[in-house]
Design an enzyme around this catalytic site. Structure first.
Site, PDB file in Angstrom:
ATOM      1  N   ALA A   1      41.750  27.682  35.763  1.00 47.17           N
ATOM      2  CA  ALA A   1      41.026  28.598  34.872  1.00 47.17           C
ATOM      3  C   ALA A   1      41.843  28.981  33.632  1.00 47.17           C
ATOM      4  O   ALA A   1      41.285  29.429  32.637  1.00 47.17           O
ATOM      5  CB  ALA A   1      40.648  29.866  35.638  1.00 47.17           C
TER       6      ALA A   1
ATOM      7  N   TYR B   1      45.209  47.439  41.086  1.00 45.82           N
ATOM      8  CA  TYR B   1      45.620  48.224  42.248  1.00 45.82           C
ATOM      9  C   TYR B   1      46.666  49.231  41.818  1.00 45.82           C
ATOM     10  O   TYR B   1      47.479  48.935  40.934  1.00 45.82           O
ATOM     11  CB  TYR B   1      46.176  47.302  43.354  1.00 45.82           C
ATOM     12  CG  TYR B   1      46.559  48.066  44.575  1.00 45.82           C
ATOM     13  CD1 TYR B   1      45.573  48.708  45.329  1.00 45.82           C
ATOM     14  CD2 TYR B   1      47.888  48.210  44.960  1.00 45.82           C
ATOM     15  CE1 TYR B   1      45.913  49.452  46.440  1.00 45.82           C
ATOM     16  CE2 TYR B   1      48.235  48.949  46.075  1.00 45.82           C
ATOM     17  CZ  TYR B   1      47.239  49.575  46.815  1.00 45.82           C
ATOM     18  OH  TYR B   1      47.578  50.326  47.907  1.00 45.82           O
TER      19      TYR B   1
ATOM     20  N   GLY C   1      37.708  33.064  39.588  1.00 47.48           N
ATOM     21  CA  GLY C   1      38.418  33.446  40.821  1.00 47.48           C
ATOM     22  C   GLY C   1      37.386  33.746  41.900  1.00 47.48           C
ATOM     23  O   GLY C   1      37.428  34.789  42.540  1.00 47.48           O
TER      24      GLY C   1
ATOM     25  N   LEU D   1      41.297  36.609  39.048  1.00 47.10           N
ATOM     26  CA  LEU D   1      42.312  35.611  39.403  1.00 47.10           C
ATOM     27  C   LEU D   1      43.530  36.285  40.030  1.00 47.10           C
ATOM     28  O   LEU D   1      43.931  37.359  39.610  1.00 47.10           O
ATOM     29  CB  LEU D   1      42.795  34.862  38.155  1.00 47.10           C
ATOM     30  CG  LEU D   1      41.823  33.932  37.438  1.00 47.10           C
ATOM     31  CD1 LEU D   1      42.533  33.236  36.283  1.00 47.10           C
ATOM     32  CD2 LEU D   1      41.226  32.910  38.393  1.00 47.10           C
ATOM     33  N   ALA D   2      44.103  35.630  41.020  1.00 52.29           N
ATOM     34  CA  ALA D   2      45.418  36.020  41.533  1.00 52.29           C
ATOM     35  C   ALA D   2      46.172  34.711  41.689  1.00 52.29           C
ATOM     36  O   ALA D   2      45.772  33.866  42.486  1.00 52.29           O
ATOM     37  CB  ALA D   2      45.297  36.747  42.859  1.00 52.29           C
TER      38      ALA D   2
ATOM     39  N   GLU E   1      41.003  25.346  44.270  1.00 51.58           N
ATOM     40  CA  GLU E   1      41.142  25.113  45.708  1.00 51.58           C
ATOM     41  C   GLU E   1      41.468  23.650  45.965  1.00 51.58           C
ATOM     42  O   GLU E   1      41.145  22.782  45.154  1.00 51.58           O
ATOM     43  CB  GLU E   1      39.847  25.510  46.426  1.00 51.58           C
ATOM     44  CG  GLU E   1      39.451  26.977  46.250  1.00 51.58           C
ATOM     45  CD  GLU E   1      40.428  27.963  46.890  1.00 51.58           C
ATOM     46  OE1 GLU E   1      41.241  27.548  47.740  1.00 51.58           O
ATOM     47  OE2 GLU E   1      40.376  29.159  46.519  1.00 51.58           O
TER      48      GLU E   1
ATOM     49  N   TYR F   1      55.032  47.676  43.528  1.00 56.14           N
ATOM     50  CA  TYR F   1      53.721  47.363  42.935  1.00 56.14           C
ATOM     51  C   TYR F   1      53.520  48.038  41.571  1.00 56.14           C
ATOM     52  O   TYR F   1      53.738  47.421  40.531  1.00 56.14           O
ATOM     53  CB  TYR F   1      52.555  47.683  43.909  1.00 56.14           C
ATOM     54  CG  TYR F   1      51.335  46.902  43.478  1.00 56.14           C
ATOM     55  CD1 TYR F   1      50.979  45.709  44.089  1.00 56.14           C
ATOM     56  CD2 TYR F   1      50.586  47.310  42.362  1.00 56.14           C
ATOM     57  CE1 TYR F   1      49.911  44.950  43.632  1.00 56.14           C
ATOM     58  CE2 TYR F   1      49.524  46.558  41.898  1.00 56.14           C
ATOM     59  CZ  TYR F   1      49.190  45.389  42.534  1.00 56.14           C
ATOM     60  OH  TYR F   1      48.157  44.643  42.062  1.00 56.14           O
TER      61      TYR F   1
ATOM     62  N   SER G   1      36.363  32.103  44.782  1.00 57.27           N
ATOM     63  CA  SER G   1      36.314  31.449  46.093  1.00 57.27           C
ATOM     64  C   SER G   1      36.854  32.273  47.251  1.00 57.27           C
ATOM     65  O   SER G   1      36.614  31.922  48.410  1.00 57.27           O
ATOM     66  CB  SER G   1      37.078  30.123  46.013  1.00 57.27           C
ATOM     67  OG  SER G   1      38.383  30.353  45.514  1.00 57.27           O
ATOM     68  N   THR G   2      37.614  33.321  46.972  1.00 57.53           N
ATOM     69  CA  THR G   2      38.169  34.165  48.046  1.00 57.53           C
ATOM     70  C   THR G   2      38.255  35.608  47.543  1.00 57.53           C
ATOM     71  O   THR G   2      38.096  35.873  46.340  1.00 57.53           O
ATOM     72  CB  THR G   2      39.595  33.707  48.463  1.00 57.53           C
ATOM     73  OG1 THR G   2      40.438  33.714  47.310  1.00 57.53           O
ATOM     74  CG2 THR G   2      39.613  32.323  49.075  1.00 57.53           C
TER      75      THR G   2
HETATM   76  N1  LIG Z   1      44.076  42.339  47.668  1.00 58.61           N
HETATM   77  C1  LIG Z   1      44.242  43.568  47.264  1.00 58.61           C
HETATM   78  O1  LIG Z   1      44.667  44.437  48.025  1.00 58.61           O
HETATM   79  C2  LIG Z   1      43.855  43.946  45.854  1.00 58.61           C
HETATM   80  C3  LIG Z   1      43.626  45.310  45.591  1.00 58.61           C
HETATM   81  C4  LIG Z   1      43.219  45.674  44.306  1.00 58.61           C
HETATM   82  C5  LIG Z   1      43.081  44.702  43.317  1.00 58.61           C
HETATM   83  N2  LIG Z   1      43.320  43.385  43.602  1.00 58.61           N
HETATM   84  C6  LIG Z   1      43.145  42.409  42.502  1.00 58.61           C
HETATM   85  O2  LIG Z   1      41.976  41.633  42.717  1.00 58.61           O
HETATM   86  C7  LIG Z   1      42.119  40.384  42.006  1.00 58.61           C
HETATM   87  C8  LIG Z   1      41.793  39.238  42.955  1.00 58.61           C
HETATM   88  O3  LIG Z   1      42.748  39.235  43.987  1.00 58.61           O
HETATM   89  P1  LIG Z   1      42.396  38.873  45.502  1.00 58.61           P
HETATM   90  O4  LIG Z   1      43.262  39.758  46.338  1.00 58.61           O
HETATM   91  O5  LIG Z   1      40.925  38.877  45.693  1.00 58.61           O
HETATM   92  O6  LIG Z   1      43.023  37.400  45.535  1.00 58.61           O
HETATM   93  P2  LIG Z   1      42.642  36.020  46.215  1.00 58.61           P
HETATM   94  O7  LIG Z   1      43.912  35.299  46.380  1.00 58.61           O
HETATM   95  O8  LIG Z   1      41.783  36.227  47.414  1.00 58.61           O
HETATM   96  O9  LIG Z   1      41.701  35.298  45.102  1.00 58.61           O
HETATM   97  C9  LIG Z   1      42.205  34.660  43.985  1.00 58.61           C
HETATM   98  C10 LIG Z   1      41.154  33.759  43.353  1.00 58.61           C
HETATM   99  O10 LIG Z   1      41.724  33.195  42.152  1.00 58.61           O
HETATM  100  C11 LIG Z   1      41.526  31.784  42.178  1.00 58.61           C
HETATM  101  N3  LIG Z   1      42.596  31.165  41.391  1.00 58.61           N
HETATM  102  C12 LIG Z   1      43.937  31.332  41.502  1.00 58.61           C
HETATM  103  N4  LIG Z   1      44.580  30.607  40.547  1.00 58.61           N
HETATM  104  C13 LIG Z   1      43.614  29.989  39.820  1.00 58.61           C
HETATM  105  C14 LIG Z   1      43.631  29.123  38.691  1.00 58.61           C
HETATM  106  N5  LIG Z   1      44.765  28.753  38.103  1.00 58.61           N
HETATM  107  N6  LIG Z   1      42.443  28.665  38.223  1.00 58.61           N
HETATM  108  C15 LIG Z   1      41.264  29.018  38.800  1.00 58.61           C
HETATM  109  N7  LIG Z   1      41.199  29.870  39.859  1.00 58.61           N
HETATM  110  C16 LIG Z   1      42.360  30.339  40.351  1.00 58.61           C
HETATM  111  C17 LIG Z   1      41.529  31.394  43.636  1.00 58.61           C
HETATM  112  O11 LIG Z   1      40.945  30.115  43.814  1.00 58.61           O
HETATM  113  C18 LIG Z   1      40.711  32.562  44.209  1.00 58.61           C
HETATM  114  O12 LIG Z   1      39.338  32.314  43.997  1.00 58.61           O
HETATM  115  C19 LIG Z   1      43.565  40.343  41.477  1.00 58.61           C
HETATM  116  O13 LIG Z   1      43.572  40.761  40.131  1.00 58.61           O
HETATM  117  C20 LIG Z   1      44.265  41.389  42.343  1.00 58.61           C
HETATM  118  O14 LIG Z   1      45.383  41.941  41.719  1.00 58.61           O
HETATM  119  C21 LIG Z   1      43.672  42.983  44.862  1.00 58.61           C
END
Ligand SMILES: NC(=O)c1ccc[n+]([C@@H]2O[C@H](COP(=O)([O-])OP(=O)(O)OC[C@H]3O[C@@H](n4cnc5c(N)ncnc54)[C@H](O)[C@@H]3O)[C@@H](O)[C@H]2O)c1
Length: 395
Positions: free
Chosen positions: A112, A225, A48, A139-140, A75, A235, A50-51
């Site tokens: 993944a 979270y 995960g 991953l999300a 992506e 949530y 890329s973002t």
């Molecule tokens: N955004 C928030 O406020 C927050 C807060 C706390 C925790 N989190 C947690 O952080 C983690 C990441 O979330 P984020 O907000 O950075 O999300 P995001 O959407 O920015 O990133 C998700 C990443 O997962 C990759 N991805 C998705 N499906 C995929 C697959 N099938 N195969 C390979 N790669 C895949 C995407 O390419 C990307 O790199 C999650 O577990 C989320 O619950 C997020």
């Protein structure tokens, strides 16, 4: 091609390559400004990558710890008349910068959750890195095809047990309205846990252990979270929260496994609410984030993904520090978000919010700026009127 933002609800369907590169450079500069960390990881797998938090983890490992990284992500490349997704451009910019700094950076774009991508990752580690000493699982995803059963599980963001009604905001239009969400059924709860729970993280670590590509004493971390009561129904106590409980279960089970493997460790870090592609899709949460940003910016405590992860690495994971767990064995870098003075204010502001006072009572402007930045828009020094090549091959 001149690329402008095209926002459709909670997604932007365009992304700007040069803007994404500038966003990456900002994050690199931040990590560099904090200096090198002691005892950092040296060979890192980011799932995960890329973002959002995973990308920030990769940047912190590379530029804060001089680590070599293998990044996994899903992506979409550009198509005729259509730019790629931001994670595509982010990864290219990151990889070029990492290699220019003399670091190894390899990328695998694919699902993944599949056995095939795990196999490809293991082959790359064997060929180039030998073993990895940190695995970030970030991953999300809205869906997962189960690698053993072939069943496609779709995650949902719903309350559990009862109907939930609360305020929400259309961040694009700036309209506050009331949303009512019916509770999830048992199948939806199980599906969300199958996608966002811990099974796939366990599958990754098991596969890495079996292939002997996990260094003795390796660390693995995943992100969660919790947030304040106003979002709990959707949530923490909702379908996604139950999936996160399963992620916590997996962390404990993996920790025991890794302890047996050279005193390694597995844990969950609870991070702050931030604008990412994943969080913008959750009802109610973007309104909370808009209030939170205003309060934390006023206090000078606001952080983005890169500040959060740099702090996690510097004050908890490496640099001579030790993990500080809460009573459920989680690291809490949501500490500044959850400070009582911040949350008391959230509680006061929440019932007052209307469409009319949204701009003054919240940082909806800051939310929108951050949202567009994720897609490479609004970065200083970029000429958004200029023609730019959208078709850039993965490196
Ligand atoms: N955004 C928030 O406020 C927050 C807060 C706390 C925790 N989190 C947690 O952080 C983690 C990441 O979330 P984020 O907000 O950075 O999300 P995001 O959407 O920015 O990133 C998700 C990443 O997962 C990759 N991805 C998705 N499906 C995929 C697959 N099938 N195969 C390979 N790669 C895949 C995407 O390419 C990307 O790199 C999650 O577990 C989320 O619950 C997020």
């Amino acid at each position: 091609m001149v690329i402008k933002p095209k926002v459709r609800g909670f997604v932007c369907v365009t992304a700007h390559p040069a803007g994404c590169a500038a966003h990456i450079q900002e994050q690199i500069d931040y990590v560099k400004s904090k200096g090198l960390l002691k005892n950092g990881p040296k060979k890192v797998l980011v799932i995960g990558a890329s973002t959002g938090f995973g990308l920030s983890s990769r940047i912190t490992a590379t530029f804060g710890c001089q680590a070599d990284t293998l990044g996994i992500f899903f992506e979409r490349p550009s198509e005729e008349g259509r730019p790629a997704t931001p994670g595509w451009y982010n990864t290219i910019a990151f990889t070029n910068a990492a290699r220019a700094a003399g670091r190894y950076a390899k990328n695998i774009n694919g699902d993944a959750f599949s056995d095939d991508i795990k196999k490809q990752a293991i082959e790359a580690i064997k060929a180039d890195l030998g073993q990895v000493d940190l695995v970030v699982y970030s991953l999300a995803s809205p869906r997962r095809t189960h690698p053993k059963t072939g069943v496609v599980h779709k995650s949902c963001l719903k309350p559990v047990g009862q109907t939930y009604t609360n305020k929400t905001v259309d961040t694009d239009k700036g309209v506050v309205s009331e949303i009512t969400i019916e509770p999830a059924n048992e199948a939806e709860i199980a599906d969300t846990t199958a996608v966002m729970g811990g099974e796939d993280w366990e599958m990754w670590i098991d596969a890495l252990l079996e292939a002997n590509v996990l260094a003795p004493g390796a660390t693995t971390v995943s992100y969660s979270y919790i947030g304040p009561e106003v979002t709990w129904a959707i949530y923490k106590n909702g379908t996604i929260g139950l999936a996160k409980n399963d992620l916590e279960r997996a962390a404990k089970s993996l920790d025991a496994k890794l302890k047996a493997h050279g005193y390694g460790r597995a844990f969950i870090s609870v991070n702050k609410a931030l604008v990412t592609q994943a969080s913008s899709a959750i009802p109610v949460v973007p309104l909370y984030i808009s209030i939170l940003y205003k309060l934390m910016k006023a206090r000078g405590t606001h952080e983005g993904c890169i500040q959060q992860i740099q702090r996690l690495f510097a004050t908890e994971m490496y640099n001579g520090s030790a993990l500080n767990f809460d009573d459920a064995r989680r690291v809490r870098i949501d500490d500044l978000e959850m400070r009582p003075d911040v949350q008391e204010e959230v509680k006061k502001i929440w019932p007052q919010i209307t469409t009319e006072n949204l701009p003054s009572l919240t940082d909806i402007a800051g939310y929108r700026t951050e949202f567009l930045k994720m897609f490479g828009f609004g970065l200083p020094g970029i000429d958004y009127e200029a023609d730019i090549e959208p078709h850039v091959p993965m490196v």
